[in-house]
Design a protein around this motif. Structure first.
Motif, short mmCIF file in Angstrom:
data_model
loop_
_atom_site.label_atom_id
_atom_site.label_comp_id
_atom_site.label_asym_id
_atom_site.label_seq_id
_atom_site.Cartn_x
_atom_site.Cartn_y
_atom_site.Cartn_z
N PRO A 186 -11.90 61.08 -57.30
CA PRO A 186 -10.70 61.70 -56.76
C PRO A 186 -9.74 60.74 -56.59
O PRO A 186 -9.96 59.57 -56.00
CB PRO A 186 -11.33 62.31 -55.54
N TRP A 187 -8.47 60.77 -56.77
CA TRP A 187 -7.42 60.07 -56.50
C TRP A 187 -7.18 59.66 -54.96
O TRP A 187 -6.79 58.72 -54.45
CB TRP A 187 -6.19 60.15 -57.24
N SER A 188 -7.70 60.75 -54.22
CA SER A 188 -7.45 60.80 -52.87
C SER A 188 -8.23 59.73 -52.14
O SER A 188 -8.13 59.51 -50.83
CB SER A 188 -7.57 62.12 -51.91
N GLU A 189 -9.12 59.06 -52.90
CA GLU A 189 -10.24 58.22 -52.33
C GLU A 189 -9.71 56.86 -52.88
O GLU A 189 -10.85 55.81 -52.67
CB GLU A 189 -11.62 58.37 -52.54
N GLN A 190 -8.78 56.59 -53.60
CA GLN A 190 -8.45 55.32 -54.13
C GLN A 190 -7.97 54.25 -53.00
O GLN A 190 -7.42 54.90 -52.14
CB GLN A 190 -7.56 55.60 -55.32
N SER A 191 -7.88 52.79 -53.34
CA SER A 191 -7.32 51.90 -52.44
C SER A 191 -5.85 52.04 -52.26
O SER A 191 -5.34 51.81 -51.35
CB SER A 191 -7.96 50.83 -52.87
N LEU A 192 -4.99 52.26 -53.35
CA LEU A 192 -3.63 52.30 -53.57
C LEU A 192 -3.17 53.34 -52.74
O LEU A 192 -3.50 54.55 -52.77
CB LEU A 192 -3.14 52.13 -54.68
#
Length: 349
Positions: free
Chosen positions: A208-214
């Motif tokens: 999920p992109w909601s858990e990426q660092s950026l």
């Protein structure tokens, strides 16, 4: 006192409505929001039962049920918040089967009165503001299915299956060759321009992109596309290929080799790819769209001059990010379609 049976028996957390149109009885059944339905429901109706899918419009006859002089018992399997129309045509038909099981599990037994819904009914006064309206609930496992012709079984795992006819005869059949196909190719996640996210982000697998660092990636709201490749051996007429996306936040548009296959907006996020893949390499694209909650919460904490979204009553800057993107696990299931034997015979495929 009048010996009138309940219109629907066996439902507790599941809800239903009943309408009569001419000689046709229409029931709408919906599972609870936090628990799947896997139970026998007895309808005070007789005739030829059919399932109508309200999401896809697909209609198919019910192949496993039990009818008597006063009603019809149907094994029902619905994921949390799932629903189906149960339609009874006037002309009665005998049940093809009354039960289906394998060595580990009874998948359906319309003659078992104990298989009823045991969930908790929806609260009379609704949900409080603190309760999530629709949480993520793991979908039911893939179940074997008697196909609409009544002469074939679709199974997603190997094993020894037993089907019970309305006459009581047992049909035994062994299934081999079903399996999960690994997705071993690299993944990329592509974002549209103008939202401070990279054009393409390499991933070791679906995430999920909601858990990426950026920060701009975590806060992205809109449509981003996951891409990978599939290598598929030639499929036979007895094989079915199913894509299971696992958890999605919130809508997934699936394409294979540049051609759209399906738009999925509720669990289970599964789609049949049998007719859409070709032998060899295939390109899989999954365009996922989330709500704009995350970007709104992110922009509240940014200087007004650089905000990209605004609304009345936006979430606070410390509001928790909501799940967005493709969470998986993404799986390919190879199922087997086997011909059902004559009564009392066993066959292995």
């Amino acid at each position: 006192a009048l010996e009138i049976e309940p219109d629907v028996h066996g439902a507790r957390s599941a809800v239903w409505l009943h309408r009569e149109v001419g000689d046709t009885q229409l029931y709408f059944v919906a599972a609870d929001r936090i628990a799947p339905l896997d139970a026998n429901l007895r309808f005070r109706a007789r005739g030829r039962p059919e399932f109508w899918d309200p999401l896809t419009g697909e209609t198919r006859p019910v192949t496993v049920f039990h009818a008597d002089a006063t009603g019809t018992t149907i094994p029902m399997r619905l994921d949390a918040a799932g629903s189906v129309f149960v339609v009874f045509r006037r002309e009665p038909v005998p049940a093809a089967f009354t039960g289906l099981e394998d060595g580990d599990r009874v998948w359906a037994d319309s003659l078992d009165p104990s298989r009823v819904d045991r969930g908790e009914p929806f609260p009379h006064f609704g949900l409080s503001r603190e309760v999530e309206i629709q949480p993520w609930i793991e979908p039911l496992p893939l179940a074997p299915q008697v196909l609409v012709d009544g002469h074939h079984l679709l199974a997603w795992r190997n094993g020894d299956y037993t089907l019970t006819r309305s006459s009581g005869a047992k049909l035994a059949i062994g299934v081999t060759g079903a399996r999960e196909l690994p997705l071993t190719s690299a993944w990329t996640l592509e974002f549209p321009a103008g939202w401070d996210a990279p054009a393409s982000l390499p991933l070791p697998g679906p995430q999920p992109w909601s858990e990426q660092s950026l920060p701009a990636v975590r806060a992205f709201s809109g449509t981003a596309t996951y891409r990978t490749s599939l290598r598929i051996d030639p499929l036979t007429s007895e094989e079915r290929l199913l894509l299971d996306l696992g958890r999605v936040g919130d809508i997934a548009e699936v394409s294979v080799n540049g051609r759209p296959v399906a738009t999925l907006w509720s669990a289970p996020y599964r789609v049949d790819l049998t007719a859409h893949v070709r032998p060899g390499d295939n390109e899989l694209a999954i365009a996922v769209t989330n709500t704009w909650h995350n970007r709104l919460a992110y922009d509240v904490g940014q200087p007004e001059a650089v905000r990209k979204t605004w609304t009345i009553g936006a979430p606070s800057a410390d509001a928790a990010m909501r799940f967005a993107g493709l969470g998986g696990p993404v799986k390919l299931h190879l199922g087997r379609v086997v011909s059902l034997p004559e009564e009392g015979l066993a066959r292995e495929r």
